[in-house]
Each structure stands twice: as C-alpha cells, then as structure tokens.
Write an enzyme that holds these catalytic residues in place. Structure first.
Site, PDB file in Angstrom:
ATOM      1  N   SER A   1       3.099   5.193   4.370  1.00  0.00           N
ATOM      2  CA  SER A   1       4.545   4.589   4.310  1.00  0.00           C
ATOM      3  C   SER A   1       4.707   4.388   2.983  1.00  0.00           C
ATOM      4  CB  SER A   1       4.841   3.504   4.937  1.00  0.00           C
ATOM      5  OG  SER A   1       6.033   2.856   4.840  1.00  0.00           O
TER       6      SER A   1
ATOM      7  N   TYR B   1       2.509  -4.701   3.346  1.00  0.00           N
ATOM      8  CA  TYR B   1       2.250  -3.316   3.964  1.00  0.00           C
ATOM      9  C   TYR B   1       2.404  -2.091   3.238  1.00  0.00           C
ATOM     10  CZ  TYR B   1       3.801   0.796   7.182  1.00  0.00           C
ATOM     11  OH  TYR B   1       3.592   1.522   8.001  1.00  0.00           O
TER      12      TYR B   1
END
Length: 266
Positions: free
Chosen positions: A168, A177
């Site tokens: 991502s 993340y």
C-alpha cells in the site's frame, strides 16, 4: 501460536501448491486470490488470525476459514487452513511445516496478503502499535520469504518459484501501516535478486482502494470520483494479476512494484 482448522489428507500432489497469508474473511483480497489460484489449478494452504479480525471494526467472521476451504475444495483444490499469529517469530517455519505435511509437497508460490492495519498518525501512534505493525507486515514477511527461500527446490535453469506481496502507498494518518508496508516492498524486491539463482521471481502488487468492508460512504464516493474507470477495485481484480504473476506466462515479470488500481489518483 499456530492452530489448525479442518485437516485434510495429503496424497502426493498433482497440482502446484500456493501458500497465501491473510485469508481470514470471505470478502477479503486474500480469499479472492485463493479462489482464483484454486480455479487455475493450484492447491492452496492459507493462514488466518481470528483475534485480529475481532479487534477490528468489522469483527470476526464465524466459520470463515472452513467456508473458504470448502469453496476451494469445490474448485478442485486440496486445502490447508492454518491459524497463525504472525507476531510470533516462530510461526513462519511452523506454517511451512504444516502446509508441506498436509498437502504433501513443497510450496511453489508464496503470496503475502496479511496485514496489521490500525489507523493512526505521527502524533498518536503508540510504540506498541508501531512495533506490532512492523512485526506482522515487515518481520513476518521477511521470515516467510526466508523460509520459502531455504526450502524451495526448483528445476535448474527454470523460473518456477513465485513470491507476490501486497502493499500500500497509504501513509497520511496511517503511519505504522504505510511505513511497515514500505519495508515489505524492499524485502520483496531484494528477494527478486537474492533468490534468482533458485529460479524464483518476486514482485509487489499495490491493489489500490479495494472496499472489503472498511470504507465509509464518504470515502467510497471520493475514491470512485478519483478513479478514471469510475469504480473501486475488487478482490477479483487483484487476484487476476496475482494469478498471472504466478503462472508460467508471468515468469518474465520480476522485481517490480505493480499498481492494479484502475488509474486511481494518488
């Protein structure tokens, strides 16, 4: 801790074996990849971790692993569903041991679809959350790739092994993340070079915005407006690309970070 769901017999394999991590929800990207590979002639071992889903806003899906395994079996695949906590550094070796034992052969394709993903930014991320994201998204991915490399035995002079990792480019408001996925990218791209002598290719896929139950209505509408094709991605979109990369026809694609996002604006 690693526990097992639905044991299955392990005769000598007639199909190649794929190991897919992060297949905990029937509408998830991991499940979509598992279905596509099963339909393309792969046997499938997959991992899931119910406690992660329980603490996320969507909650755990009761019986998901057994249901997904049944779908794959109906598509002709032998399956092994393995519950595994990827914060445990011993889990990767145990996962490979169980996949090989239950499916009766070595893993040919490793697909990393797991993730720790809890929204937080620079100022509100805790050390515990930061460390957990890196343990799952980066360290576990490295250990799984390392375990795969140590065990893989391909035919000399052929590119038969496959590693595909899902990444991502999200960072703002999602620092642990995004940062841990950035590390995953580098680990996977290193594998394209360091494991080349084994006949292994390694690529990273960025699926872009795929709504698997985590988007608000406002976010969904904004993302659709920013995508030239006028829709969000689906698990099937990602699965078709992974399927190609794992196929013999995909062997010349190596060491790449590929976006499969319909041209979505950054």
């Amino acid at each position: 801790m690693t526990t097992t769901a639905q044991p299955s017999p392990a005769p000598a394999p007639s199909r190649p074996i794929a190991l897919i991590t992060g297949v905990g929800r029937s509408i998830g990207i991991g499940a979509g990849i598992a279905r596509r590979l099963a339909a393309s002639g792969w046997d499938v071992a997959f991992t899931y971790w119910t406690p992660y889903d329980r603490r996320m806003e969507w909650g755990a899906e009761p019986g998901a692993a057994a249901s997904i395994a049944q779908e794959l079996a109906e598509a002709g695949a032998r399956t092994a569903a393995i519950e595994a906590d990827l914060t445990d550094s011993d889990a990767p070796a145990r996962i490979f041991d169980e996949a090989e034992q239950r499916l009766g052969g070595p893993v040919t394709a490793l697909v990393l679809s797991h993730a720790e993903s809890v929204d937080s930014g620079l100022l509100d991320t805790t050390v515990e959350a930061f460390d957990r994201h890196f343990a799952v998204n980066s360290r576990a991915s490295w250990l799984l790739i390392r375990e795969y490399g140590l065990r893989f035995r391909g035919a000399p002079g052929t590119a038969t092994g496959r590693i595909v990792a899902l990444t991502s480019d999200h960072t703002v408001g999602n620092i642990p993340y995004g940062a841990s996925k950035g590390a995953l990218d580098r680990i996977t791209l290193a594998a394209a070079h360091e494991l080349a002598h084994l006949g292994v290719t390694a690529n990273v896929v960025n699926p872009g915005p795929v709504d698997t139950g985590w988007m608000s209505d406002d976010l969904r509408e904004g993302l659709v407006r920013g995508t030239p094709l006028g829709r969000l991605g689906t698990p099937r979109d990602t699965a078709h690309l992974v399927d190609f990369l794992c196929s013999p026809e995909g062997q010349w694609i190596n060491g790449q970070l590929l976006k499969s996002n319909g041209g979505a604006a950054a």
